[in-house]
Enzyme design. Structure first.
Site, PDB file in Angstrom:
ATOM      1  N   CYS A 245      -5.773   1.744   6.100  1.00  0.00           N
ATOM      2  CA  CYS A 245      -6.410   0.488   6.512  1.00  0.00           C
ATOM      3  C   CYS A 245      -5.761   0.004   7.823  1.00  0.00           C
ATOM      4  O   CYS A 245      -4.827   0.628   8.337  1.00  0.00           O
ATOM      5  CB  CYS A 245      -6.250  -0.569   5.419  1.00  0.00           C
ATOM      6  SG  CYS A 245      -4.565  -1.183   5.240  1.00  0.00           S
TER       7      CYS A 245
ATOM      8  N   HIS B 267       0.843  -1.194   0.000  1.00  0.00           N
ATOM      9  CA  HIS B 267       0.000   0.000   0.000  1.00  0.00           C
ATOM     10  C   HIS B 267       0.881   1.247   0.000  1.00  0.00           C
ATOM     11  O   HIS B 267       2.056   1.187   0.397  1.00  0.00           O
ATOM     12  CB  HIS B 267      -0.902   0.014   1.238  1.00  0.00           C
ATOM     13  CG  HIS B 267      -2.068  -0.936   1.148  1.00  0.00           C
ATOM     14  ND1 HIS B 267      -3.033  -1.030   2.120  1.00  0.00           N
ATOM     15  CD2 HIS B 267      -2.402  -1.834   0.184  1.00  0.00           C
ATOM     16  CE1 HIS B 267      -3.932  -1.939   1.753  1.00  0.00           C
ATOM     17  NE2 HIS B 267      -3.566  -2.455   0.600  1.00  0.00           N
TER      18      HIS B 267
ATOM     19  N   CYS C  30      -1.919  -0.653   7.460  1.00  0.00           N
ATOM     20  CA  CYS C  30      -1.125   0.573   7.390  1.00  0.00           C
ATOM     21  C   CYS C  30      -1.142   1.320   8.714  1.00  0.00           C
ATOM     22  O   CYS C  30      -0.131   1.904   9.120  1.00  0.00           O
ATOM     23  CB  CYS C  30      -1.623   1.457   6.257  1.00  0.00           C
ATOM     24  SG  CYS C  30      -1.262   0.735   4.637  1.00  0.00           S
TER      25      CYS C  30
ATOM     26  N   GLU D 136       1.070   3.832   1.878  1.00  0.00           N
ATOM     27  CA  GLU D 136       1.662   4.224   3.164  1.00  0.00           C
ATOM     28  C   GLU D 136       2.894   3.373   3.473  1.00  0.00           C
ATOM     29  O   GLU D 136       3.933   3.890   3.903  1.00  0.00           O
ATOM     30  CB  GLU D 136       0.662   4.034   4.309  1.00  0.00           C
ATOM     31  CG  GLU D 136      -0.615   4.850   4.184  1.00  0.00           C
ATOM     32  CD  GLU D 136      -1.740   4.078   3.508  1.00  0.00           C
ATOM     33  OE1 GLU D 136      -1.492   3.444   2.460  1.00  0.00           O
ATOM     34  OE2 GLU D 136      -2.867   4.123   4.018  1.00  0.00           O
TER      35      GLU D 136
HETATM   36 ZN   LIG Z   1      -3.304   0.114   3.796  1.00  0.00          ZN
END
Ligand SMILES: [Zn+2]
Length: 162
Positions: free
Chosen positions: A96, A66, A99, A68
């Site tokens: 999420c 992801h 993260c 991040e």
């Molecule tokens: Zn994430």
């Protein structure tokens, strides 16, 4: 400049929007160059970008890639460290659970996100991982910065793929 308002506060909001614009550029890059869901992130420390990332799940065959996590990994490489106290992470979409966990492990001081994520958001939308007071590290969270632009990228992306 309008009187009666704290110029420091305005400067802070302007700076947040400016860094978020860079995160939005990375989100567009994710879609245009890699065909990935358009989410981008930048990590800022002492007024400078120390890490950048965008979604790369498909490109890297990596469920953890992801935006991040990519920005934190980039910062780790650049700074030669795995914790970034005093830093601010700008990300175009609410983080999420995964993260949020990485952000807490990295000791990020502040998270500024754009659009809320009603499906997997962990800053209060679905889960409270990022804003829980049960961690030994507390991260300040601000949402909704350039949210319409960030959400618009995602809406157009998913509409074009239907
Ligand atoms: Zn994430």
């Amino acid at each position: 400049m309008a009187s009666g308002r704290d110029p420091g506060m305005n400067a802070g909001a302007d700076a947040d929007a400016a860094w978020m614009r860079r995160a939005l550029e990375l989100a567009r890059h994710a879609e245009e160059h890699d065909g990935e869901v358009p989410v981008g992130a930048v990590l800022v420390l002492d007024g400078a970008i120390v890490g950048e990332g965008w979604n790369r799940n498909i490109t890297l065959d990596d469920p953890t890639a992801h935006a991040e996590v990519q920005a934190l990994r980039d910062a780790g490489r650049r700074l030669g460290n795995y914790r970034f106290p005093g830093s601010t992470l700008y990300v175009t979409l609410e983080p999420c659970v995964m993260c949020a966990g990485a952000i807490i492990h990295a000791r990020v001081a502040r998270v500024v996100y754009g659009a809320t994520d009603p499906k997997t958001g962990a800053a209060g939308s679905v889960f409270d991982t990022l804003v829980s007071d049960r961690h030994n590290h507390r991260t300040a969270v601000v949402g909704g910065v350039l949210a319409e632009e960030a959400a618009g990228l995602l809406t157009r992306f998913f509409r074009s793929r239907r």
